[in-house]
Design a protein around this motif. Structure first.
Motif, PDB file in Angstrom:
ATOM      1  N   ARG A 654      -6.962 -59.394 -15.494  1.00 49.26           N
ATOM      2  CA  ARG A 654      -7.731 -60.361 -14.715  1.00 49.26           C
ATOM      3  C   ARG A 654      -9.216 -60.031 -14.868  1.00 49.26           C
ATOM      4  O   ARG A 654      -9.612 -58.866 -14.779  1.00 49.26           O
ATOM      5  N   GLY A 656     -13.444 -61.940 -14.311  1.00 49.63           N
ATOM      6  CA  GLY A 656     -14.189 -63.116 -13.910  1.00 49.63           C
ATOM      7  C   GLY A 656     -15.590 -62.805 -13.462  1.00 49.63           C
ATOM      8  O   GLY A 656     -16.049 -61.652 -13.486  1.00 49.63           O
ATOM      9  N   GLU A 658     -18.206 -63.694 -10.144  1.00 46.60           N
ATOM     10  CA  GLU A 658     -18.162 -64.196  -8.781  1.00 46.60           C
ATOM     11  C   GLU A 658     -19.466 -63.922  -8.052  1.00 46.60           C
ATOM     12  O   GLU A 658     -20.215 -62.994  -8.377  1.00 46.60           O
ATOM     13  N   VAL A 664     -15.092 -67.587 -10.670  1.00 48.95           N
ATOM     14  CA  VAL A 664     -14.328 -68.168 -11.767  1.00 48.95           C
ATOM     15  C   VAL A 664     -13.667 -67.011 -12.516  1.00 48.95           C
ATOM     16  O   VAL A 664     -14.327 -66.016 -12.843  1.00 48.95           O
ATOM     17  N   TYR A 665     -12.367 -67.142 -12.801  1.00 50.05           N
ATOM     18  CA  TYR A 665     -11.607 -66.019 -13.338  1.00 50.05           C
ATOM     19  C   TYR A 665     -10.664 -66.496 -14.453  1.00 50.05           C
ATOM     20  O   TYR A 665     -10.197 -67.636 -14.457  1.00 50.05           O
ATOM     21  N   TRP A 667      -6.964 -65.057 -16.122  1.00 48.09           N
ATOM     22  CA  TRP A 667      -5.910 -64.128 -15.723  1.00 48.09           C
ATOM     23  C   TRP A 667      -4.719 -64.227 -16.687  1.00 48.09           C
ATOM     24  O   TRP A 667      -4.520 -65.237 -17.358  1.00 48.09           O
ATOM     25  N   VAL A 703      -6.659 -70.007 -15.863  1.00 46.85           N
ATOM     26  CA  VAL A 703      -7.969 -69.846 -15.236  1.00 46.85           C
ATOM     27  C   VAL A 703      -7.857 -70.197 -13.753  1.00 46.85           C
ATOM     28  O   VAL A 703      -6.933 -70.900 -13.335  1.00 46.85           O
TER      29      VAL A 703
END
Length: 709
Positions: A654, A656, A658, A664-665, A667, A703
């Protein structure tokens, strides 16, 4: 001393809810227990595992804690996501959409019966197996306790307990919204909004969750994905009232509706649980149903104690339709049992639960602290099981009476009550004795609606627990405990003998330590359990497609748990954990050849390692990344130990960007695409000529975007 620390607990609780636990839950084998207590470089995390607010460092139990910040950081949205982060606990999907098997220190969950975990949500026991597997959204905290917890959590907490607390309504308007997209055209979204109706007097919170998924597991014969989710949505509302300074009223309502694929077991003709096959049945399985929950909690501070009354009502319906022979006309022309031709199966389950708990809890800031309470539960359960001749490959054939060759209809009623108490006494500033006792009684009745006839039985047990704990120094606790657990007995389908209650006696010694100067937390325990009438599950298709619960006379289980967590530098953490479960069948009169074998669904050991990184990148933004590796040892599927799953290695990723209000990530889960079964039933324990395995999810990736306001 313990009780002066208790005076700080309300303030600590508010602090713990605001500070992020950035890294727990990252390594699936179990480091979450320690990461949750060190992410803010402090052991002062507040839990309610023993029905009162306590510092985690003061609780002499092996507990894994996930708070709201950690749940978001780890991407937890299902029960499986957090259960697999706990040492010596495994979670497996199976059969229907709500069905699952959880194994805690070698004690396994079984179908159509009670869980080995006491599950409590906002103080209300979840008394059906179907309530364990759930969508997790807008959650404040999850606490997982290992070892018998019957004294406070009641019957069925033979392996441990899970305490889930949803987020409370807020006095300020706030909200959040999250969306997640993944392969298989999977889509999930969840969010909440909260604020005052009347400031400081009436507060509300509304939360919702929605999932749909085209699936990733293809049926080779039909050319369709079997793990689809047509829809799965949850709605939850909560109203918190404070009519007087010493009185609070907490009202909660929830509704869940689902329609999804099920019964997509693969036929494993080789009989080897390590030969991965895709489903090939000619019927596309389906599960559909809904769950309604209503709860009310009243709490009044009386001075000498706090009075708490909790009422819960749950209505569960789950129906499934699917293949009974799990094959098709090409690979198995003989169909069901090799000669009856293609066949299908169906079950219609309805459960109503009504519970009431009343307890008195003494103030926290005393050297002698106590809890007294009582609990009552009514359960009304109806189950219809049908088998039908499959002429055209459609599920609607089950409603044609002319095609039925199995039609079993039963009702099961349960009236249970208990009384319980716990006392903690600080003998010195560092030495505490804790004692708890609970008495449970279950009265069960089964009626055979199809053929007539009734069965009645009463199961009861007294469950003590004694714990001695000693603070070697600040943040370093040693403890030893003895506890007993009780899982009620009950009835199989009409015509099949009942199963007996399971009792567990466990001796445990452990330690919790935090080394502030180097940012290291090291926790661990050794345990030994002796189980009378160990409950296990199998299917006897030849006997009316019966799902059978039976008992093993005596079982011994022992093992260790060890977890380490270290903050190497600002924003960089390393984790590791190890758990072992060694079980042995000591006596089994029904199958004496199994003596010396391991118990069903036991995984010998789990281990993990992980890393979590948070780095500022400017403009108020942070890069966050995590990677975790999980190793699961050999798994023994049935009591004969003839079918053993090879070790598994799973990787989740994972990463992202932030800020305080958005993130927004990207994974990925099972990114190496391990193919294996989450449940396996050998032919010797299905009554058929085939072995079947329930395929695990392949690699998933996608996402996610999150917004707070």
């Amino acid at each position: 001393m313990k009780h002066p620390a208790a005076k700080r607990r309300p303030a600590l609780s508010r602090k713990a809810a605001l500070l992020p636990l950035l890294t727990a839950g990252f390594a699936p084998g179990g480091h979450a227990q320690i990461a949750a207590t060190t992410a803010q470089s402090s052991p002062e995390i507040v839990v309610t595992a023993r029905q009162r607010e306590e510092l985690l460092s003061d609780v002499p139990i092996q507990i894994t804690v996930f708070d709201s910040e950690e749940i978001e950081a780890a991407g937890i949205t299902t029960t499986e996501d957090y259960v697999n982060l706990v040492p010596n606990v495994t979670f497996d999907d199976s059969f229907t959409y709500l069905n699952s098997f959880v194994v805690v220190r070698g004690i396994a969950q079984i179908n159509n019966a009670d869980s080995p975990l006491g599950i409590v949500v906002d103080g209300v026991p979840q008394n059906s197996q179907k309530q364990l597997k759930s969508n997790l959204f807008d959650i404040e905290r999850i606490e997982v306790l290992r070892g018998p917890q019957g004294a406070l959590y009641g019957r069925n907490a033979t392996g441990g307990a899970i305490n889930i607390v949803t987020r409370q309504p807020s006095n300020d308007f706030e909200g959040s919204l999250t969306g997640r997209f993944g392969n298989g055209d999977a889509f999930e979204t969840w969010g909440s909004i909260s604020g005052p109706v009347v400031e400081d007097v009436a507060l509300f919170r509304l939360a919702a969750f929605y999932r749909q998924d085209d699936g990733r597991i293809e049926n080779d014969f039909l050319g369709q994905n079997v793990d689809f989710v047509d829809h799965d949505y949850n709605l939850r509302g909560r109203l918190l009232l404070t009519p007087a300074e010493a009185v609070t009223i907490d009202l909660r309502a929830a509704y869940n509706d689902f329609d999804a694929g099920s019964i997509y077991d693969s036929v494993v003709f080789s009989g080897d649980p390590n030969d991965f096959e895709r489903p090939s049945s000619n019927l596309l399985g389906r599960t559909f149903g809904d769950i309604t929950e209503l709860t009310g909690k009243i709490e009044a501070v009386l001075g000498f104690a706090t009075l708490t009354a909790i009422t819960g009502y749950t209505d569960i319906t789950e129906a499934y339709r699917g293949d009974l022979d799990f094959t098709n006309s090409i690979n198995n022309p003989g169909g069901f049992l090799g000669f009856l031709g293609p066949a299908g199966q169906a079950q219609d389950l309805s459960i109503e639960l009504l519970s009431q708990e009343i307890r008195l809890t003494s103030p926290d800031d005393q050297p002698f602290r106590w809890i007294l309470g009582g609990f009552y539960l009514e359960t009304d359960r109806a189950l219809r099981t049908r088998g039908f001749v499959d002429l055209d490959g459609t599920l609607g054939q089950v409603d044609n009476p002319a095609l039925l060759f199995i039609d079993l209809n039963e009702t099961n009623d349960n009236r249970a009550w208990s009384i319980f108490g716990q006392a903690d006494f600080d003998v010195t500033d560092r030495f505490t004795i804790s004692a708890a006792l609970r008495y449970d009684e279950d009265r069960r009745r089964q009626q055979d609606v199809t053929l007539g006839g009734n069965r009645r039985a009463t199961f009861s047990d007294l469950q003590p627990k004694l714990t001695l704990s000693y603070d070697l120094a600040d943040d370093r606790l040693l403890y030893v405990s003895y506890g007993e657990g009780f899982r009620s007995g009950g009835f199989n389908a009409p015509g099949i003998p009942r199963f007996e209650a399971e009792t567990v006696q466990t001796l445990e010694a452990g330690f919790n330590s935090y080394w502030r100067d180097i940012g290291l937390r090291l926790n661990g325990a050794i345990y030994y359990s002796f189980v009378d009438d160990f409950q296990y599950f199998f299917v006897d298709a030849a006997a009316g497609a019966a799902q059978v619960i039976s008992n093993i006379d005596e079982v011994e289980i022992y093992g260790i748990e060890l977890a380490a967590d270290m903050e190497v530098s600002d924003g960089l953490r390393l984790f590791g954990a190890l758990g072992t479960t060694n079980s042995e069948i000591v006596e089994n009169q029904a199958f004496p050849d199994t003596v010396g074998n391991r118990t069903p669904k036991t995984t010998r050991w789990t281990a993990n390692a992980g890393i979590s990184v948070t780095r500022p990148i400017g403009a108020g933004l942070n890069f966050v990344g995590r990677a975790d590796y999980e190793h699961r040892g050999r798994k023994y599927w049935q009591i004969d130990n003839a079918d053993i799953q090879s070790p598994l290695n799973l990787v989740n990723l994972r990463a992202g960007i932030e800020s305080e209000n958005w993130g927004v990530y990207a994974w990925g889960r099972n990114v190496t695409n391990e193919r294996y079964y989450t449940d396996f039933n050998p032919r010797e324990f299905t009554g058929t000529q085939i072995d079947i395995g329930f395929p695990a999810q392949p690699a998933r990736y996608g996402v996610e975007a999150r917004l707070r306001f």
